[in-house]
Design a protein around this motif. Structure first.
Motif, PDB file in Angstrom:
ATOM      1  N   GLY A  95       3.170 -16.314  -1.272  1.00 44.98           N
ATOM      2  CA  GLY A  95       3.212 -17.765  -1.236  1.00 44.98           C
ATOM      3  C   GLY A  95       3.770 -18.377  -2.497  1.00 44.98           C
ATOM      4  N   ALA A  96       4.138 -19.644  -2.402  1.00 42.80           N
ATOM      5  CA  ALA A  96       4.732 -20.352  -3.538  1.00 42.80           C
ATOM      6  C   ALA A  96       3.790 -20.436  -4.717  1.00 42.80           C
ATOM      7  CB  ALA A  96       5.153 -21.755  -3.102  1.00 42.80           C
ATOM      8  N   LEU A  97       2.482 -20.371  -4.484  1.00 48.28           N
ATOM      9  CA  LEU A  97       1.497 -20.518  -5.555  1.00 48.28           C
ATOM     10  C   LEU A  97       0.790 -19.208  -5.882  1.00 48.28           C
ATOM     11  CD1 LEU A  97      -0.037 -23.973  -4.553  1.00 48.28           C
ATOM     12  CD2 LEU A  97       1.727 -23.495  -6.262  1.00 48.28           C
ATOM     13  N   THR A  98       1.260 -18.100  -5.347  1.00 41.83           N
ATOM     14  CA  THR A  98       0.668 -16.796  -5.657  1.00 41.83           C
ATOM     15  C   THR A  98       0.998 -16.420  -7.094  1.00 41.83           C
ATOM     16  OG1 THR A  98       1.023 -16.122  -3.356  1.00 41.83           O
ATOM     17  CG2 THR A  98       0.477 -14.398  -4.939  1.00 41.83           C
ATOM     18  N   THR A  99      -0.031 -16.145  -7.877  1.00 44.97           N
ATOM     19  CA  THR A  99       0.202 -15.837  -9.285  1.00 44.97           C
ATOM     20  C   THR A  99       0.729 -14.411  -9.463  1.00 44.97           C
ATOM     21  OG1 THR A  99      -2.044 -15.025  -9.684  1.00 44.97           O
ATOM     22  CG2 THR A  99      -1.638 -17.400 -10.008  1.00 44.97           C
ATOM     23  N   LEU A 100       1.341 -14.193 -10.594  1.00 46.91           N
ATOM     24  CA  LEU A 100       1.827 -12.863 -10.931  1.00 46.91           C
ATOM     25  C   LEU A 100       0.675 -11.874 -11.024  1.00 46.91           C
ATOM     26  CD1 LEU A 100       4.317 -14.084 -13.665  1.00 46.91           C
ATOM     27  CD2 LEU A 100       4.951 -13.201 -11.412  1.00 46.91           C
ATOM     28  N   SER A 101      -0.443 -12.305 -11.581  1.00 40.88           N
ATOM     29  CA  SER A 101      -1.611 -11.422 -11.701  1.00 40.88           C
ATOM     30  C   SER A 101      -2.117 -10.977 -10.340  1.00 40.88           C
ATOM     31  CB  SER A 101      -2.741 -12.123 -12.471  1.00 40.88           C
ATOM     32  OG  SER A 101      -2.427 -12.241 -13.832  1.00 40.88           O
ATOM     33  N   ALA A 102      -2.154 -11.899  -9.386  1.00 39.97           N
ATOM     34  CA  ALA A 102      -2.628 -11.551  -8.044  1.00 39.97           C
ATOM     35  C   ALA A 102      -1.751 -10.474  -7.421  1.00 39.97           C
ATOM     36  CB  ALA A 102      -2.646 -12.793  -7.160  1.00 39.97           C
TER      37      ALA A 102
ATOM     38  N   SER B  37      -4.190  -3.915  -4.580  1.00 39.42           N
ATOM     39  CA  SER B  37      -4.104  -2.478  -4.307  1.00 39.42           C
ATOM     40  C   SER B  37      -2.988  -2.142  -3.316  1.00 39.42           C
ATOM     41  CB  SER B  37      -5.445  -1.960  -3.776  1.00 39.42           C
ATOM     42  OG  SER B  37      -5.812  -2.638  -2.584  1.00 39.42           O
ATOM     43  N   VAL B  38      -2.761  -2.994  -2.326  1.00 39.70           N
ATOM     44  CA  VAL B  38      -1.712  -2.715  -1.333  1.00 39.70           C
ATOM     45  C   VAL B  38      -0.329  -2.826  -1.965  1.00 39.70           C
ATOM     46  CG1 VAL B  38      -0.698  -3.416   0.867  1.00 39.70           C
ATOM     47  CG2 VAL B  38      -3.182  -3.483   0.567  1.00 39.70           C
ATOM     48  N   VAL B  39      -0.135  -3.808  -2.836  1.00 43.87           N
ATOM     49  CA  VAL B  39       1.142  -3.945  -3.533  1.00 43.87           C
ATOM     50  C   VAL B  39       1.386  -2.724  -4.417  1.00 43.87           C
ATOM     51  CG1 VAL B  39       2.479  -5.314  -5.180  1.00 43.87           C
ATOM     52  CG2 VAL B  39       1.017  -6.463  -3.499  1.00 43.87           C
ATOM     53  N   ARG B  40       0.367  -2.308  -5.139  1.00 40.47           N
ATOM     54  CA  ARG B  40       0.517  -1.163  -6.037  1.00 40.47           C
ATOM     55  C   ARG B  40       0.831   0.120  -5.262  1.00 40.47           C
ATOM     56  NH1 ARG B  40      -2.065  -2.520 -11.110  1.00 40.47           N
ATOM     57  NH2 ARG B  40      -2.549  -0.356 -11.536  1.00 40.47           N
ATOM     58  N   GLU B  41       0.288   0.232  -4.049  1.00 44.81           N
ATOM     59  CA  GLU B  41       0.502   1.437  -3.259  1.00 44.81           C
ATOM     60  C   GLU B  41       1.834   1.409  -2.517  1.00 44.81           C
ATOM     61  OE1 GLU B  41      -1.483   3.808   0.561  1.00 44.81           O
ATOM     62  OE2 GLU B  41      -2.540   2.137  -0.374  1.00 44.81           O
ATOM     63  N   MET B  42       2.163   0.279  -1.878  1.00 39.55           N
ATOM     64  CA  MET B  42       3.335   0.220  -1.015  1.00 39.55           C
ATOM     65  C   MET B  42       4.585  -0.312  -1.713  1.00 39.55           C
ATOM     66  SD  MET B  42       1.816  -1.081   2.632  1.00 39.55           S
ATOM     67  CE  MET B  42       3.458  -0.929   3.342  1.00 39.55           C
ATOM     68  N   PHE B  43       4.392  -1.152  -2.739  1.00 43.99           N
ATOM     69  CA  PHE B  43       5.517  -1.772  -3.442  1.00 43.99           C
ATOM     70  C   PHE B  43       5.362  -1.560  -4.956  1.00 43.99           C
ATOM     71  CE2 PHE B  43       4.496  -4.111   0.408  1.00 43.99           C
ATOM     72  CZ  PHE B  43       5.724  -4.227   1.051  1.00 43.99           C
ATOM     73  N   PRO B  44       5.306  -0.295  -5.389  1.00 46.23           N
ATOM     74  CA  PRO B  44       5.024  -0.032  -6.806  1.00 46.23           C
ATOM     75  C   PRO B  44       6.047  -0.633  -7.766  1.00 46.23           C
ATOM     76  CG  PRO B  44       5.744   1.974  -5.687  1.00 46.23           C
ATOM     77  CD  PRO B  44       5.461   0.957  -4.625  1.00 46.23           C
TER      78      PRO B  44
END
Length: 281
Positions: A72-79, A84-91
């Motif tokens: 989303g437009a307001l999703t922070t970089l930290s989020a 865990s899914v981002v780290r696993e699927m989109f490292p």
């Protein structure tokens, strides 16, 4: 000190009305990590600042589906970096976001804001490039989608037209049996702009994707180099030479043009090697 009006709409309709009324003198505020600094140094002189934080339709969250993720437009970089899914699927994306500024910056800054800032040295863009990300844009009159590769037009310039905002970024699920990563060369990790940024994705099928940052007016996919790496997977030298040919870096306080050209080969080779190791795991 620059004087400007401040507005905080609570709906997308209200936001787009304000943006249309403000024209070229309006600035959008999400995390503010770039905008506030630009106003301080006089790089931006808006008459109107419009905050996005209360707009109901603009998402703060990551949304997952079988086909990929929507940021989303307001999703922070930290989020993004901590999920865990981002780290696993989109490292590669998680690693790139982790390289942006300090923890405090990542807690406030958004990926969409980082994209719209259109810095040639933006860390996240090479990662978005190798995942074939798509930008969702909205205005009062229309909605449209633009591949991230076509979104950036030059330093500080994007494909956004007057009255448009980026609503979200969609990142498709990577190919099966693939590995990806992002590497960055800088003088100080997390505290300095990128000298060379290299993202890579390698699939067991033979597909190779390479995204480079800080070595041209905009981050780019090295398509010709990808094809050569796919055709000659054992000997990468020709592909890396081709990637260098596609680059057009500058010399500045951080590094010379010659150094950047040399580091393209070093970091891209290492990134591809890491991708291959990750496939085996």
């Amino acid at each position: 000190m620059i004087e400007f009006s401040y507005s905080e709409p609570d709906s997308l309709v209200e936001l787009l009305e304000m943006l249309e009324e403000g024209g070229n003198t309006a600035a959008l505020l999400a995390g503010g990590t770039d905008l506030v600094n630009h106003i301080r140094i006089g790089k931006r002189t808006p008459n109107k600042v419009i905050s996005l934080k209360s707009v109901r339709e603009l998402n703060h969250e990551l949304t997952f589906c079988q086909d990929g993720i929507t940021i989303g437009a307001l999703t922070t970089l930290s989020a993004i970096e901590k999920h865990s899914v981002v780290r696993e699927m989109f490292p590669a994306l998680a690693e790139a976001v982790n390289k942006i500024g300090s923890t405090q910056i990542r807690n406030k800054g958004t990926l969409v804001g980082n994209l719209c800032n259109a810095s040639p040295a933006a860390d996240a863009i090479p990662a978005l490039l190798i995942y074939n990300a798509v930008i969702h844009i909205v205005s009062k009159k229309d909605r449209r989608t633009v591949p991230v590769e076509a979104f950036m037009k030059g330093p500080g310039k994007t494909d956004l037209q007057q009255g448009e905002i980026v609503e979200s970024i969609f990142v498709p699920t990577p190919p099966a049996n693939s590995g990806s990563c992002y590497l960055k060369s800088s003088r100080r990790d997390g505290a300095d702009l990128t000298i060379v940024g290299a993202a890579a994705l390698v699939a067991l099928s033979g597909e190779v994707r390479i995204g480079l940052g800080a070595v041209a007016p905009v981050p780019f996919r090295a398509h010709a180099a990808e094809k050569m790496a796919r055709d000659e997977p054992v000997n990468l030298d020709a592909a890396l030479d081709e990637a260098v040919k596609q680059a057009n870096p500058i010399s500045d306080l951080r590094a010379s043009r010659e150094y950047r050209l040399a580091m393209i080969k070093t970091f891209t080779r290492k990134a591809i090697h890491i991708c291959r190791e990750r496939i085996q795991k």
